[in-house]
Design an enzyme around this catalytic site. Structure first.
Site, short mmCIF file in Angstrom:
data_model
loop_
_atom_site.label_atom_id
_atom_site.label_comp_id
_atom_site.label_asym_id
_atom_site.label_seq_id
_atom_site.Cartn_x
_atom_site.Cartn_y
_atom_site.Cartn_z
N LYS A 246 0.77 -1.13 0.01
CA LYS A 246 0.13 0.07 0.05
C LYS A 246 0.99 1.23 -0.07
O LYS A 246 1.86 1.38 0.70
CB LYS A 246 -0.61 0.05 1.27
CG LYS A 246 -1.95 -0.68 1.19
CD LYS A 246 -2.76 -0.48 2.74
CE LYS A 246 -3.80 -1.62 2.80
NZ LYS A 246 -5.01 -1.52 1.87
N ARG A 320 -10.33 -11.26 2.68
CA ARG A 320 -11.36 -12.32 2.34
C ARG A 320 -10.85 -13.67 2.20
O ARG A 320 -11.71 -14.61 2.50
CB ARG A 320 -11.77 -11.98 0.92
CG ARG A 320 -10.91 -11.86 -0.09
CD ARG A 320 -11.12 -11.14 -1.27
NE ARG A 320 -11.27 -9.54 -1.14
CZ ARG A 320 -11.45 -8.89 -1.98
NH1 ARG A 320 -12.13 -9.00 -3.28
NH2 ARG A 320 -11.72 -7.32 -1.73
N1 BES Z 1 -7.83 -3.58 4.83
C1 BES Z 1 -8.30 -3.26 3.60
C2 BES Z 1 -9.57 -2.42 3.36
C3 BES Z 1 -9.65 -1.25 3.96
C4 BES Z 1 -9.07 -0.14 3.47
C5 BES Z 1 -10.52 -1.00 4.93
C6 BES Z 1 -9.23 1.19 3.97
C7 BES Z 1 -10.81 0.27 5.26
C8 BES Z 1 -10.00 1.27 5.02
C9 BES Z 1 -8.28 -4.49 2.66
O1 BES Z 1 -7.53 -5.54 2.93
C10 BES Z 1 -7.83 -3.97 1.45
O2 BES Z 1 -6.66 -3.57 1.18
N2 BES Z 1 -8.63 -3.92 0.32
C11 BES Z 1 -8.50 -3.43 -0.92
C12 BES Z 1 -8.53 -4.55 -1.91
C13 BES Z 1 -8.16 -4.11 -3.19
C14 BES Z 1 -6.68 -4.29 -3.26
C15 BES Z 1 -8.70 -5.07 -4.13
C16 BES Z 1 -9.10 -2.00 -1.27
O3 BES Z 1 -10.34 -2.11 -0.70
O4 BES Z 1 -8.73 -1.20 -1.54
ZN ZN Z 2 -5.53 -5.28 2.19
#
Ligand code: BES
Ligand code: ZN
Ligand code: ZN
Length: 467
Positions: A246, A320
């Protein structure tokens, strides 16, 4: 809970004046008070608060507006106001008492709203002088209700707020054990390589790059003869994104990626404290999504407990994966209801923003009742669809399914992905995709880790399973 007291000392009464009845009220009161009320902007609306001081400057009584029904957030709002207006020295010596509330649900709401607003979190070595307004709580039923729920809410918020260096997989396991000890649940933990023996391939794969090893914690409580309900919580103690790292600004808040686990556990605590007549099972897959030479990669194909093969498109869609293995396990036991809590997608925020939690269910009646009860509990949640046609957007060329959808419906993709891992699709299932963070701070939800949907689900369970 140092904001509740059962010692009857001299108290400052908190009274209600209904909307439209301010004039009537004023006529029956001594001149000084009625003049002040008339001069104020107090109209009896639910956001109206009036602090009445004597001529010597002593606080004598507090007035709140009352619309059709008391709101829990009125108590929270009042606490904020008292903290702003009164010194901590004064608050230490003074006890408030709510008078004139008859209905038990109003008294319960008032006590709980008070508690929620008194929450604070600090890791400063010298603690700031806390401002904690004290409430006299003679109503035992309301007190025990507020204590049960607040115990869960506080645990939930504290676990989220603790940073990942104090809340790694080992710590989260330990905290769950410590905080639930007095309630004597049965807890078992499958760690590290043992996850592979028990076929939790995806929990292992996501967590294997961290020196703090992945695990699956199971907590069981209650009578086997009561209806079995399963709670599942996403316990990613820190989400770097993995090899699909990230950017810094997105990683900054990722200590809260175990917010689902904190919710499932906080709710479990409240259920156990209140002794709801259910056979409770809590499943918490706990991992750190870390980066190292042995991390799982985009293009890897993982096995799963369900037997489906999963192509990894993005290692940042890790939640997930671990929740899917836990859902398979939970559904193998054939409970009456499965509820999972997850901080699963950024897309859920785009759909409903920070403060409204979206949820999904495969049972329309459950969905309708949940939503309805959430409004009564003043803990709003909003349904999103498990829209079948998008399932094909999860088709993989080389595996049974991929962990990232091709379209734009990120929150729905994640929910549809999870649904594929239930062993029996007829089991009632509810999935929450929450934010678990109060972005700006609001009454009852100080800035930082916060509960969303926990009270809604508690009330749903209480109603559905009460004897
Ligand atoms: N933990 C994150 C989702 C998240 C991000 C929740 C910010 C709350 C605030 C999850 O594991 C994630 O990184 N999701 C990504 C998925 C994408 C890479 C497909 C997302 O939703 O951006
Ligand atoms: Zn993630
Ligand atoms: Zn995550």
């Amino acid at each position: 809970m140092d904001f509740f007291t059962q010692q009857k000392t001299q108290t400052v009464p908190i009274k209600f004046i209904a909307k439209g009845q301010v004039e009537e009220f004023v006529q029956s009161k001594p001149k000084g008070l009625s003049q002040k009320l008339i001069n104020s902007s107090f109209k009896g609306f639910k956001k109206d608060v009036f602090l009445h001081y004597s001529n010597k400057g002593e606080l004598q009584q507090v007035f709140l507006g009352l619309e059709d029904k008391l709101s829990l957030y009125q108590a929270a709002f009042l606490v904020e106001r008292l903290k702003q207006e009164l010194s901590s020295k004064y608050l230490n010596t003074c006890v408030f008492e709510v008078v004139g509330l008859r209905a038990l649900h109003d008294i319960k709401a008032f006590y709980l709203g008070w508690a929620m607003a008194c929450y604070s979190f600090s890791m400063k070595s010298i603690k700031p002088n806390p401002k904690i307004p004290k409430l006299f709580t003679p109503n035992e039923k309301a007190l025990s209700y507020a204590q049960s729920l607040y115990t869960g809410i506080k645990a939930c918020r504290d676990l989220i707020n603790l940073p990942a260096n104090k809340m790694g997989p080992h710590d989260l396991e330990q905290q769950i054990k410590d905080l639930s000890k007095s309630l004597k649940p049965k807890i078992s933990v499958i760690r590290d390589q043992d996850l592979l023996k028990e076929k939790f391939y995806m929990i292992y794969a996501v967590g294997k790059a961290s020196p703090d090893r992945p695990r699956l914690l199971t907590l069981e409580w209650g009578k086997k003869s009561d209806p079995e309900i399963a709670l599942v919580g996403k316990g990613v103690t820190f989400d770097t994104g993995g090899l699909n790292i990230k950017p810094g600004q997105w990683m900054a808040l990722m200590k809260k990626d175990m917010g689902g686990a904190a919710h499932a556990f906080g709710l479990a605590l409240a259920i156990m404290k209140a002794k709801l007549p259910v056979h409770l099972k809590l499943y918490v897959p706990i991992v750190e999504n870390a980066i190292a030479g042995n991390a799982f990669r985009p293009s890897d194909v993982l096995d799963s407990r369900k037997g489906l093969t999963v192509e990894i498109i993005d290692t940042d869609a890790e939640g997930r994966l671990i929740v899917a293995d836990a859902l398979t396990y939970a559904s193998e036991q054939n409970p009456e209801l499965i509820i999972d809590f997850t901080t699963l997608t950024g897309a859920a925020r785009v759909a409903t923003g920070y403060d409204l939690a979206p949820f999904f269910s495969n049972n329309e009646k459950v969905e309708l009742d949940m939503r309805h009860i959430s409004q009564m509990a003043e803990d709003d949640i909003w349904p999103l669809p498990l829209w079948e046609p998008y399932l094909k957007e999860l088709d993989s060329e080389i595996a049974d399914i991929k962990n990232l959808g091709t379209g734009r419906a990120g929150a729905i993709h994640a929910a549809l992905f999870l649904q594929e891992f239930l062993v029996n699709k007829d089991i009632d299932w509810v999935h929450f995709d929450i934010y678990a963070w109060s972005q700006n701070g609001r009454p009852g939800h100080p800035k930082g880790g916060t509960d969303q949907s926990l009270r809604a689900v508690y009330h749903y369970l209480e109603k559905r399973f009460s004897k």
